[in-house]
Every structure is written in C-alpha cells, then in structure tokens.
Design an enzyme around this catalytic site. Structure first.
Site, PDB file in Angstrom:
ATOM      1  CB  VAL A  11      -0.991  -0.014   1.197  1.00  0.00           C
ATOM      2  CG1 VAL A  11      -0.288  -0.115   2.538  1.00  0.00           C
ATOM      3  CG2 VAL A  11      -1.879   1.228   1.195  1.00  0.00           C
ATOM      4  CB  ALA A  12       3.741   2.390   2.004  1.00  0.00           C
ATOM      5  CB  ALA A  43      -4.446  -5.768   5.836  1.00  0.00           C
ATOM      6  CD  GLN A  44      -7.986 -11.941   8.589  1.00  0.00           C
ATOM      7  OE1 GLN A  44      -8.443 -11.786   9.722  1.00  0.00           O
ATOM      8  NE2 GLN A  44      -7.700 -13.133   8.102  1.00  0.00           N
ATOM      9  CD  GLU A 113      -9.373  -4.176  13.538  1.00  0.00           C
ATOM     10  OE1 GLU A 113      -8.218  -4.489  13.852  1.00  0.00           O
ATOM     11  OE2 GLU A 113      -9.725  -3.953  12.374  1.00  0.00           O
ATOM     12  CG  HIS A 228      -2.953 -10.137  15.379  1.00  0.00           C
ATOM     13  ND1 HIS A 228      -3.977 -10.833  15.973  1.00  0.00           N
ATOM     14  CD2 HIS A 228      -3.546  -9.157  14.655  1.00  0.00           C
ATOM     15  CE1 HIS A 228      -5.132 -10.295  15.613  1.00  0.00           C
ATOM     16  NE2 HIS A 228      -4.898  -9.272  14.817  1.00  0.00           N
ATOM     17  NE  ARG A 274      -3.412  -5.800  16.870  1.00  0.00           N
ATOM     18  CZ  ARG A 274      -3.482  -5.544  15.561  1.00  0.00           C
ATOM     19  NH1 ARG A 274      -2.375  -5.478  14.851  1.00  0.00           N
ATOM     20  NH2 ARG A 274      -4.622  -5.373  14.957  1.00  0.00           N
ATOM     21  CG  HIS A 333       0.253  -8.539  13.041  1.00  0.00           C
ATOM     22  ND1 HIS A 333      -0.269  -9.272  12.003  1.00  0.00           N
ATOM     23  CD2 HIS A 333      -0.517  -7.415  13.122  1.00  0.00           C
ATOM     24  CE1 HIS A 333      -1.302  -8.616  11.475  1.00  0.00           C
ATOM     25  NE2 HIS A 333      -1.460  -7.480  12.123  1.00  0.00           N
ATOM     26  CD  GLU A 357       5.249  -4.276   9.006  1.00  0.00           C
ATOM     27  OE1 GLU A 357       4.448  -4.657   8.143  1.00  0.00           O
ATOM     28  OE2 GLU A 357       5.640  -5.001   9.944  1.00  0.00           O
ATOM     29  NE  ARG A 368       0.199  -1.892  12.856  1.00  0.00           N
ATOM     30  CZ  ARG A 368      -0.899  -2.589  12.576  1.00  0.00           C
ATOM     31  NH1 ARG A 368      -2.013  -1.963  12.233  1.00  0.00           N
ATOM     32  NH2 ARG A 368      -0.885  -3.902  12.634  1.00  0.00           N
TER      33      ARG A 368
HETATM   34  C1  SIN Z   1      -6.661  -7.553  12.215  1.00  0.00           C
HETATM   35  O1  SIN Z   1      -7.529  -7.633  11.354  1.00  0.00           O
HETATM   36  O2  SIN Z   1      -6.804  -7.994  13.356  1.00  0.00           O
HETATM   37  C2  SIN Z   1      -5.357  -6.930  11.870  1.00  0.00           C
HETATM   38  C3  SIN Z   1      -5.509  -5.492  11.753  1.00  0.00           C
HETATM   39  C4  SIN Z   1      -4.190  -4.815  11.853  1.00  0.00           C
HETATM   40  O3  SIN Z   1      -3.163  -5.440  12.046  1.00  0.00           O
HETATM   41  O4  SIN Z   1      -4.202  -3.585  11.792  1.00  0.00           O
END
Ligand code: SIN
Length: 527
Positions: A11-12, A43-44, A113, A228, A274, A333, A357, A368
């Site tokens: 993406v970057a 990325a989800q 999240e 993660h 997180r 992660h 990243e 992050r």
């Molecule tokens: C996730 O979908 O849990 C990951 C999102 C992220 O790392 O920003």
C-alpha cells in the site's frame, strides 16, 4: 536516471508510485515478487479513518492512537495521519477501491478493533480489506506509465557524495545491476519472518530496514515488534489471522477452562490495545504450559458473510466458527519502528525516503493501533511525493527525526564499510534464526533470554541475502530490546515489568552496531 524509484509493491509503495507517476515523474517500481504479492493483501480488519464525524472525530482517533502507542508516538505525525487519512481514503475510492457499506443506507459499514473507543474501521469484502486495497492500487499503477520490475531484489542503497542515488539490485535473471534515481523510496514492508510464528508472508524479511542499517541511515524503535494476539494456532505459514474485528463484533477470548479472562485485565476487556491482549495470552501460555487459548466467536451472527476469509481458513481445518471455539496464540505481526523519517518521509540520507511498515515516522510509537497501518501507507506514501514535488532535498528535525536531530543532536554515524559478498558455505537455516528469535526475543523477554538471542544471532551465517537482512534486523531488535530496561507497549521485559520515565525516548541505530538513546524532544500527553 529515473526521477523516483520505489522499492516495494504494498500500500505505501504503490500509493507513492501512483501519485508520482500521475505528476509526470519517471517512476520505476521494484518488487521482489510479482506485483500484488505484498503483505498488504493479508490485512483483514480494515482501515481506521474518520470519514463522517457525527459520533467520532479525528481528534478521538488521535487520542486512541497516542494511548496505544504507550508514550512514544510523535503527536504531529499522528495528527497528520488522522487528518489527512480521510482524503487519502476518498482518493482510493476514486481509484476504484470498494469498501463495505451498510445495507440500504448511504454509509460505510464500520467496525471496532482493540484500542479504538468507537467503531471507525472501514472494511472491504468483509475481512479482505488489504486484498481490495492492493487490487485497486495495482490496477492504479498499471494504468500509469510507471515501469515495473517484478521479481527484482534490491540489495543495497548506492550512496554518492552523501546522497542516495539508487540501489544495487539482482534482476529476475540473477544478474546484479544498478538502478539510478534522484529519489529512492523504501517501502519494503515488515520483518515478521524474524520469528517462527508470524502472520507475515515469506517475503517480509526486513529488506529496507536492513539496507538502511547497513548504510548508516537512522533506524529506531525496532524492539517494538507487535505480536497479534489471535493468530490461528495451526502449523500453516503465514499463520492465518483471526482478525481483531472478530472481537469488535462480539468474540471473546477464553482460557483452557472456558473463562473469559480479559475482563480482569483491562477496562476495555477483549478490546484492550493489542499489546495488552497479546501479553495476557502469552503469560497464561507460559504459566500454564499451554500452546494456545481459545477465541469464542459463536455469538457473531452471519459469520460466514461478514468474515468469508476467516470462514475459509478455519473451515479448511474442519472448524465451524458458529459452533467451535477457535484455537489461537500470538504471532509476530508488525514492526512499529523502522527507518526514521521526518513528517514528509525523508530519512537521514538525502535522496532516500521511507514509508509504510519499513518506516518509522512516529505514528505508531511503542504499539501500533489496530488498522492504522494501511492508513499510514496511504498518507505517508503520498506525502513523500508532495515533498519531492516541492523540491525538498534534505530531512528536517520533525517527526521521529526531531528526536534525533533537534536539541542536543546526536552525532550521525558514518556509513559502515560495505559487507563482503555473501559466503554461503556452512550457512545457518532461516528456521534456526526464527527459532532463536521466537524462543528468546518473543512477547516476553528478559536480559538472559535476550543475551541468548544475541549470542545465537552472532554465531549465524546467513545463507541468502534475505536471511542476511533478517539477521541484521534481528540483531538490531535484540540489541535495542536489551538496552530498553523497562516494559512499554509491545516490549515486555519480565525483569523490568514497569514503564520507566528514564526510557521515554528512542533507541537509534546510526551506523554503529549498538543503539544510542535520545529522549523525546516533545512529550505527547496520553489521556
Ligand atoms: C486484524 O484484522 O486484526 C489486523 C488489523 C491490523 O493489524 O491492523
């Protein structure tokens, strides 16, 4: 000589490449795999951004980011992220990206999240946000005149008269050659492959960060490897993610007795930042000699429609998330640190820029905030091109570079002598490196374990250029982790469990093997 050379196709890098090509610059994009194969596609959860601010605001997004970052975010960098992010998302939509919308309403569907105080995360294809962002950007760059060099591997930055003038590459035939450019942008992504258990694909080998370390370009905060909390506990690599959005939509972590333990750990319970969730899980795994805990997502209605990617991944091992708890454990992660930049993405070496990243602009601090990474790539990839267009030629003392260059400036190291060509005789396997890092430098660390990691790494002989990069980044990570005698964000020292004001700053690598500490030049208050 190209105007702009972009290293990386996530993406970057692609945000920068599309923008630069549209301004008429001659652009060349180098990707070590085929275009579209970057970590972005995994990325989800989504992209955090405040597009409509009736219940939310960019300032609330800023506050949440600063809290997650555990004191080490650069406030000005975060301000840019949250205020410029929404326009970059609108541009991405104009480029063809589709984000999920609420049925029968003129609004984006938003989720929550860990660490976010409100639902502000856009998603695409349910849980396939990165894949949609990557698809749109790949189509976008293909529609420009940018030259694409796929399966070319960048080895080292070429420095002449104190300026980056391109990179040495190995092309798709294995021939070494130079690519020269007025501006070189490192957008090579993360280094999750330093660890045996990671959500990152095999190509995440810290290439740009390692190149910067070898060239004496400032790198900082690499001890903050984010784990993660909920990767699927299963031998497949990369580990399939069980997105934090699952907890955003009601999933609950449970221990081996079925107890929902996060309520005892943090007021936000399963939606704590997180680092806190990963640590809570890791402690239980160690204390109880377990290798996984459980994520109970059985209460989420319409699971397979909302989370098709996860449904497929867990279905392939015979699990039905509407009935079965999902086995999970932390996995490496995201590196919150990286190649230091000012607020425009300029590094300490004129002509060399960094974003995504691989970069450390100060937006992530010590941890992050979930779903800030795609936004980071969109915003800072674009800012680099704007700065190039303005004719910016040298870094300024802003962002993370403010901590290095402002006030009592630390001396910048000289570029170390180039390393001898790789001799692969008797080389160590990548697996051996990953085992050492996982065992001794993972979620929970102490001086003894980190010294063991250092000893192991120093004895290793990398067998490939990628493995050399992994070793160089791992060495920096371990050295900074040893020096940081406190616990903060994603860096947990069992022998120094408290956060200490004495370490409110960054460990910078500026050409020497040991890092130097610089206190923050401006302390960002957290609520
Ligand atoms: C996730 O979908 O849990 C990951 C999102 C992220 O790392 O920003």
């Amino acid at each position: 000589m190209h105007d702009v050379l972009v290293l990386g196709g996530g993406v970057a890098g692609l945000s920068a490449a599309v923008r630069a090509a549209r301004t008429g610059c001659s652009v060349v994009v180098v990707t070590k795999d085929v275009l579209g194969a970057s970590a972005t596609q995994y990325a989800q959860g989504g992209v955090a951004a405040v597009l409509e601010d009736d219940v939310d605001s960019p300032d609330l997004h800023l506050d949440d980011t600063l809290v997650a970052g555990a004191g080490l975010c650069d406030r000005a960098a975060v301000r840019i992220l949250v205020h410029e992010g929404p326009d970059r998302i609108r541009e991405l939509v104009a480029l063809g990206a589709h984000f999920d919308r609420v049925a029968d309403a003129d609004a984006y569907a938003l989720t929550r999240e860990g660490g976010h105080s409100v639902a502000r995360i856009l998603h695409a294809g349910g849980d396939a946000t990165g894949a949609e962002v990557e698809r749109a950007l790949v189509a976008g760059v293909r529609a420009t005149a940018a030259e694409l060099r796929e399966r070319w591997f960048a080895l080292d930055v070429i420095v002449e008269e104190g300026r980056a003038v391109g990179v040495l590459v190995e092309d798709d035939d294995g021939t070494r050659q130079e690519i020269r450019a007025h501006h070189t942008i490192i957008a090579t992504g993360g280094a999750g492959q330093c660890f045996a258990v990671t959500t990152n694909p095999t190509l995440s080998t810290g290439d740009g960060t390692a190149m910067a370390l070898r060239a004496g370009v400032a790198v900082a905060d690499v001890e903050f490897m984010q784990f993660h909390p909920t990767a699927l506990h299963h031998p497949s690599m990369p580990r399939p993610l069980l997105s934090e959005a699952l907890r955003g939509e009601g999933a609950v972590l449970r221990d081996e007795h079925g107890l929902a333990f996060m309520t005892d750990e943090h007021p936000l319970a399963d939606l704590a930042p997180r680092d806190i969730v990963a640590r809570a899980i890791a402690r239980r795994l160690v204390e109880r000699n377990l290798d996984h805990l459980w994520l109970d997502a059985t209460a989420i209605p319409g699971f397979s429609t909302r989370f098709p990617t996860i449904t497929k991944a867990v279905g392939s091992i015979g699990l039905d998330p509407s009935k079965d708890w999902l086995p999970c454990a932390p996995a490496a992660h995201y590196v919150s640190g990286g190649v230091c930049t000012d607020l425009d993405g300029a590094t300490t070496l004129p002509g060399l820029w960094a974003c995504g990243e691989a970069a450390n602009s100060g937006v992530h601090g010590a941890n992050r905030l979930a779903s800030n990474s795609l936004l980071d790539g969109l915003v800072f990839g674009s800012r680099i091109v704007e700065a190039i267009e303005r004719g910016k030629s040298a870094p300024e003392a802003t962002g993370v570079l403010g901590d290095l260059l402002a006030g009592d400036a630390l001396p910048l190291g000289h570029a170390p002598a180039p390393e001898a060509p790789l001799d692969t005789t008797g080389s160590t396997s990548r697996d051996a490196l990953q085992q050492v890092m996982t065992r001794f430098a993972g979620v929970l660390r102490d001086a003894e374990s980190l010294r063991s990691a250092l000893k192991g790494l120093l004895a290793m002989r990398p067998g490939s250029e990628e493995d050399r990069n992994l070793r160089d980044v791992s060495l920096a990570l371990v050295r900074a982790a040893l020096a940081r005698e406190e616990s903060r964000g994603t860096h947990t020292r069992l022998d120094f469990p408290e956060t200490s004001l004495a370490f409110l700053g960054r460990f910078f690598f500026t050409g020497a093997s040991e890092p130097v500490f610089a206190p923050l030049h401006e302390v960002a208050p957290t609520r």
